[in-house]
Design an enzyme around this catalytic site. Structure first.
Site, PDB file in Angstrom:
ATOM      1  N   ARG A 116      -0.601  -0.049  -7.597  1.00  0.00           N
ATOM      2  CA  ARG A 116       0.218  -0.923  -8.466  1.00  0.00           C
ATOM      3  C   ARG A 116      -0.553  -1.160  -9.759  1.00  0.00           C
ATOM      4  NH1 ARG A 116      -0.378  -3.038  -3.491  1.00  0.00           N
ATOM      5  NH2 ARG A 116      -2.140  -4.223  -4.276  1.00  0.00           N
TER       6      ARG A 116
ATOM      7  N   ASP B 220     -15.292   1.509   8.580  1.00  0.00           N
ATOM      8  CA  ASP B 220     -13.882   1.521   8.975  1.00  0.00           C
ATOM      9  C   ASP B 220     -13.244   2.794   8.422  1.00  0.00           C
ATOM     10  OD1 ASP B 220     -11.408   0.630   9.893  1.00  0.00           O
ATOM     11  OD2 ASP B 220     -10.992  -0.457   8.042  1.00  0.00           O
TER      12      ASP B 220
ATOM     13  N   LYS C  25      -6.184   3.939  10.651  1.00  0.00           N
ATOM     14  CA  LYS C  25      -7.420   3.202  10.867  1.00  0.00           C
ATOM     15  C   LYS C  25      -7.893   3.219  12.318  1.00  0.00           C
ATOM     16  CE  LYS C  25      -7.704   1.005   6.750  1.00  0.00           C
ATOM     17  NZ  LYS C  25      -8.923   0.830   5.948  1.00  0.00           N
TER      18      LYS C  25
ATOM     19  N   HIS D 245     -13.101  -4.002  -4.523  1.00  0.00           N
ATOM     20  CA  HIS D 245     -12.373  -2.973  -3.772  1.00  0.00           C
ATOM     21  C   HIS D 245     -10.860  -3.229  -3.848  1.00  0.00           C
ATOM     22  CE1 HIS D 245     -11.265  -0.265  -0.440  1.00  0.00           C
ATOM     23  NE2 HIS D 245     -10.617  -1.280   0.110  1.00  0.00           N
TER      24      HIS D 245
END
Lengths: 436, 436
Positions: B145, B235, B255, B136
């Site tokens: 990036r 989450d 979150k 992940h």
């Protein structure tokens, strides 16, 4: 929302001429005159349970013994609606005034502050740390990104992150320097050991009173209704650990080993005489509508003078008083208001609960001697701070005590203060034996 | 620490031949055979207080009515030392076995699971989210990036950050899509409105049992002694909000609007048959000594199969079952062990408390169809996922239900499962009126 909310009204409880039958409350130097009336939790030696008290001069009034409340649950008291909160303040003010009929009964409910232990003011469920000190953000940003100190989101988003509630400690409790990983400049592997760049952060704590339901944001016009009051807050930071760990999800172990909260919650009501208009520098973007209101433009800022004092172990041994190493002011340090923090925190549906804590972030001023952390005062450790007695510091040493102070002073109002927020750095625990 | 700790011992409670007098527990498809015995909190309709139960087949055993404990406080049960915990598991196993003398009395203590409400398994004080899913982290890092997906600290530091405990919800509770700020590509000002890139995250939850004292780190050799058990954990993430807000202090509003926890805590004891050696890919740096031990090298990993299922509102209306959109495995997804998380979290002195929650971070596999979030499955929204019935998804729509599942299956052991972790996305609340 055209009427002035209760917590912004100047009323008889703010009258600077008021005197108390508690003589020490009339001392001009006290943080706790009858115009303040901050709430806290205390216990006497060998008394297991926390009780709710109000600071008055050098005494604590036990609210249950004074028959003002029938509970020792501060979080329950914090969820009071504005009207009963206001009524409680009025009852306290009238009962503590010179000539009050309550004097005889309430004298029995006083305990000298020097004889009690002061705890955390409430049970903190969730703690959020913001980053609203723009001079701090700019100075620290310059150390990490010289060309680009303030990131593009700073003037749009009240930047914040979740912190650790379990390691909050009350003023007067000390803590051990943390061990941790850091990556020394030029090294290819991290080192592990006691933090070498331990720092303090001068912050205010905002304690939430009234909750909101999950999924139901608090509009900014009603945001302050959910705030119980303010404390001092020292968000101890391990800078070397922080620099190595914080990408990409933010600070973690660099912040969660200890954070010190002052014991007395100064209510929004007590701060009413120190409010002032909140403005942004010309040319800055206007806040998005959910972060803007006429009321906060008129009175969103609070004029609170802030100070940091440092006493080394050697100074303490010599009986030398702590030295002031920084001063600043909440109103000029903060880029966002408390109401904006509440509105932003809940705009996605997050639910706040009584006793939740917001740290403001480090409240530094723009000038020399106004940095709220050693990182700023010493330019990242490059320029040592000289202390009276000949010692110098870049970051904190074992045995150093840091004391935060706050005081509101304004013509036409009685000055009020926050009491001290103080902890001493203890040596790091020995390293665990190497694994086999 | 040479003897095998109690929670790693395979004993009579793991015997795959064991059968229960609760018939549904003998169904090969159940998540809750007599070899599992997970703990949770439940209440019956019109019954205000949560009670502690153990899942057995399609029933819940009320532990107080079965006279096994005299409290309804799960956090107190969680702090039990390994010996009494082990004794409680043994008593449950023996009492629920076919032919047990307890059958008559305990039958009275059973409630059908379909007739109870299942809550959060405990009061969560502090919640920390880690980032241990290396596939992940690599895939998501590549989106942000491309040249440098894994940051230099990833293989040294178990990256984690503090999360919001107040907005944890139990499986079966739905939540509203959050409103928030985001910066659309090419825009010069942020937009405000309902999240447009709502996502799930496939995680496990680790629930802490025994506490440690602030300032006293837990050595890795004793770390698992402080872990009560595991749950599923979703989450939920607002990716567009996250991208705009997360620099420099990490995710915040992206979150904290809701996180879903499954109700049944599968204990470390129940997971003993599914342990396996923990190894790092060749060439990777060895963990620092405080993160390394012989025991975790031998059995630090746990073989838990994981799945994500999605059911849209249209699928539900057609009576169409949820579709599996991803699968992976805890053992191959995780770069750090649970013991390493505990040792790291406390190494600076942070104190853990019973009921504290660690999220593992998203547990994705390396392959196609193994992404634990829509961000990964759709390559950041560039490639829509096709669902049975002709619908497609990049990110989650209102009315979508996400269900996480976990199951341990291994030759020589009875398979056990975690039950479902499920919530449905409700529409965002209306925007507050503009400020005046």
């Amino acid at each position: 929302m055209n009427a002035t909310p209760l917590w912004l009204q100047i009323d008889e409880t703010h009258d600077p001429a008021l005197q108390s039958w508690v003589a020490s409350a009339n001392d001009p130097a006290t943080d706790f005159p009858i115009q303040n009336l901050p709430f806290g939790r205390f216990r006497e030696p060998r008394d297991g349970d926390w009780r709710i008290g109000v600071a008055i001069g050098d005494q604590v009034l036990d609210l249950r013994r004074a028959r003002l409340i029938d509970s020792a649950d501060m979080n329950r008291l914090m969820r009071l609606a504005p009207e009963p909160r206001h009524a409680l303040r009025l009852a306290l003010s009238r009962g503590l005034r010179e000539g009050s009929a309550s004097q005889a009964a309430w004298t029995e409910a006083l305990v000298p502050m020097s004889q009690v232990e002061l705890g955390l003011p409430c049970q903190v469920g969730d703690y959020t740390d913001f980053y609203i000190g723009i001079h701090h953000a700019t100075r620290v940003g310059r150390l990490f990104r010289p060309d680009n100190p303030l990131l593009p989101n700073y003037k749009w988003v009240p930047i914040g992150y979740h912190g650790r509630a379990s390691s909050l400690i009350p003023s007067g409790q000390d803590f051990r320097r943390p061990n941790g990983q850091s990556m020394p400049p030029g090294a290819t592997e991290p080192r592990f050991g006691p933090c070498q760049r331990l720092d303090h952060e001068l912050e205010l704590g905002v304690l939430i009173g009234r909750p909101n339901v999950m999924g139901e944001p608090i509009p900014i016009e009603r945001a302050e209704e959910h705030v119980f009051g303010l404390t001092l807050f020292n968000d101890w930071s391990a800078r070397d650990v922080q620099a190595w760990e914080y990408q990409p999800l933010g600070p973690f172990l660099s912040k969660n080993f200890a954070s010190t909260l002052s014991p007395w919650v100064v209510t929004l009501e007590a701060l009413a005489p120190f409010r002032q208009p909140f403005t942004r520098p010309e040319g800055d973007p206007a806040p998005l509508p959910y972060l803007d209101s006429a009321q906060q433009r008129a009175s969103g800022a609070i004029d609170i003078g802030l100070e940091v004092h440092l006493q080394t172990a050697a100074m303490a041994e010599r009986g030398q008083a702590p030295a002031r190493i920084a001063r600043s002011n909440f109103a000029s340090a903060a880029y966002w208001t408390i109401a904006q923090l509440v509105a932003h925190h809940t705009v996605g549906g997050c639910n706040l609960q009584p006793g939740d804590l917001f740290g403001t972030g480090t409240l530094s001023g723009p000038g020399e001697g106004e940095g709220g952390s050693m990182l700023e005062l010493t330019e990242g450790g490059k320029r040592a701070l000289e202390l009276p007695g000949g010692e110098t510091r870049t970051f904190l040493q074992d045995g150093d005590t840091v004391i935060l102070k706050a005081r509101c002073e304004r013509a036409g109002a009685r000055a009020i203060g926050f009491g001290d927020c103080r902890s001493t750095v203890l040596p790091a625990p020995g390293l665990a034996p190497a694994a086999v």
